[in-house]
Design a protein around this motif. Structure first.
Motif, PDB file in Angstrom:
ATOM      1  N   CYS A 143      27.323 -17.111  21.078  1.00 14.39           N
ATOM      2  CA  CYS A 143      27.017 -17.528  19.624  1.00 14.39           C
ATOM      3  C   CYS A 143      28.286 -17.459  19.087  1.00 14.39           C
ATOM      4  O   CYS A 143      28.770 -16.085  19.055  1.00 14.39           O
ATOM      5  CB  CYS A 143      25.823 -16.925  18.887  1.00 14.39           C
ATOM      6  SG  CYS A 143      25.438 -17.383  17.560  1.00 14.39           S
TER       7      CYS A 143
ATOM      8  N   GLY B 233      21.064 -19.365  15.512  1.00 14.56           N
ATOM      9  CA  GLY B 233      21.894 -20.169  15.226  1.00 14.56           C
ATOM     10  C   GLY B 233      21.663 -21.374  16.254  1.00 14.56           C
ATOM     11  O   GLY B 233      21.717 -21.025  17.547  1.00 14.56           O
TER      12      GLY B 233
ATOM     13  N   ALA C  34      28.735 -17.165  15.793  1.00  8.87           N
ATOM     14  CA  ALA C  34      28.384 -16.228  14.747  1.00  8.87           C
ATOM     15  C   ALA C  34      27.978 -14.558  15.003  1.00  8.87           C
ATOM     16  O   ALA C  34      28.646 -13.840  14.379  1.00  8.87           O
ATOM     17  CB  ALA C  34      26.933 -16.632  14.015  1.00  8.87           C
TER      18      ALA C  34
END
Length: 358
Positions: free
Chosen positions: A13, A36, A15
């Motif tokens: 991910c 996400g 993020a």
């Protein structure tokens, strides 16, 4: 050997750096930590294509394309490297996903994938229902569905298309009846008149499915079907994120021979219909195969393996349709009790009958 260091799907991910995995029934990956999502994007004009078998076979002449080769895969999380023949696996150090973008040179690329459509929770519930509905199952087995984890895996299959033209010889049987005397009585006897015949039948075959891996037995795969191949989408490696995916072991040429054996059964049925009559004898069938096309497709399974009485047992859930197939133990005690109950009922009925007649 072919080393693949960078040709991996990035499954971290952006993020939070945690793992992304494909979400069944969707077209995106989801982060297991922050939730996400990343959409799986197909290129414009992306389609499931089939390939000419004759052209492929000519291109492979003299090559070593069919050999399984270890590949070097590097985890995009911890950086560890591992070797294997699978298309998708888990890093043995951090559990991260290792998903190869492309096959090694000379190997057939997956052309299509039937994505997971049954979520793990639904598969687990189907597994529990299957376990609890088994007659004469040990009581301990009833608890397995509550605790066993399900492992998601894609199983490779070949599909074959072909135009066939088959010439045949045989005999057509037409029944008739004759009157036969037996003393003063007469009865009708059935007879069959056989006539030599020959002819030709034609049939088009589409998506004849042949397992390309020994990961699951062919018998179980047949019982798990039919697969909804209309759900297949053009292959994207992202669909493998979070699941294992075995490479094919059955080469295309061997797969075609198995497909022809399946086609032969349908062709023989066509021949019998073409012969007609009340009975048929099929002598010989010679089939010409043209326009043979093939592709490699990955089909989804949830697999649960559990141990009971020192032996491994396996249950599988078709992650496309929800069909459950598996092996399970029997309780000798329950079977013995059931047999004794039946015997007691029989004895009671006999005693009742004898008593009622006296």
């Amino acid at each position: 050997m072919s080393d693949v260091r960078d040709d991996l799907v990035r499954t971290r991910c952006d993020a939070c750096g945690s793992q992304l995995a494909y979400v069944p029934g969707t077209q995106h990956l989801r982060c297991g930590a922050c939730g996400g999502e990343v959409e799986i994007v197909h290129a414009a004009g992306d389609a499931v294509d089939e390939h000419s078998f004759d052209a492929w076979a000519a291109a492979q002449e003299g090559s070593r394309a069919g050999l399984l080769e270890d590949r070097l895969l590097t985890c995009d999380g911890c950086g560890a490297t591992t070797r294997g023949t699978d298309l998708s696996a888990a890093c043995r150090f951090c559990g991260g996903h290792l998903v190869a973008v492309a096959e090694a040179d000379g190997h057939v690329q997956p052309e299509a994938v039937v994505p997971f459509g049954v979520e793990q929770a639904r598969a687990r519930e189907a597994f529990r229902r299957w376990v609890r509905s088994r007659p004469f199952a040990p009581s301990e087995l009833k608890k397995v569905g509550d605790t066993e984890s399900l492992h998601g895996s894609y199983v490779p299959h070949w599909t074959f298309d072909a135009e066939t033209s088959s010439s045949y010889t045989g005999q057509r049987g037409d029944e008739y009846h004759v009157t036969v005397k037996d003393g003063d009585e007469e009865r009708q006897e059935r007879r069959v008149s056989w006539t030599p015949v020959s002819g030709r039948v034609e049939r088009s075959f589409d998506d004849v499915l042949v397992p390309a891996s020994s990961q699951v037995s062919e018998t179980d795969l047949r019982r798990l079907g039919p697969w909804a191949l209309e759900d297949a989408v053009p292959f994207r490696a992202e669909y493998l994120a979070g699941y294992s995916a075995a490479r094919y072991e059955v080469e295309p040429a061997a797969g075609l021979e198995r497909a022809k054996a399946t086609m032969a059964k349908a062709i023989t049925a066509d021949v019998r219909r073409d012969i007609g009559g009340d009975e048929q004898r099929v002598g010989s069938v010679a089939t010409a195969y043209t326009d043979v096309m093939f592709k490699l497709v990955l089909l989804p399974l949830w697999i649960a393996t559990y141990v009971y009485a020192g032996r491994q047992w396996q249950v599988m859930v078709n992650a496309n349709t929800g069909q459950v197939v598996g092996r399970r133990p029997f309780s000798a005690v329950k079977i013995t009790v059931a047999v004794l109950v039946v015997l007691l009922v029989v004895v009671a009925l006999v005693l009742w009958y004898v008593t009622s007649r006296t």
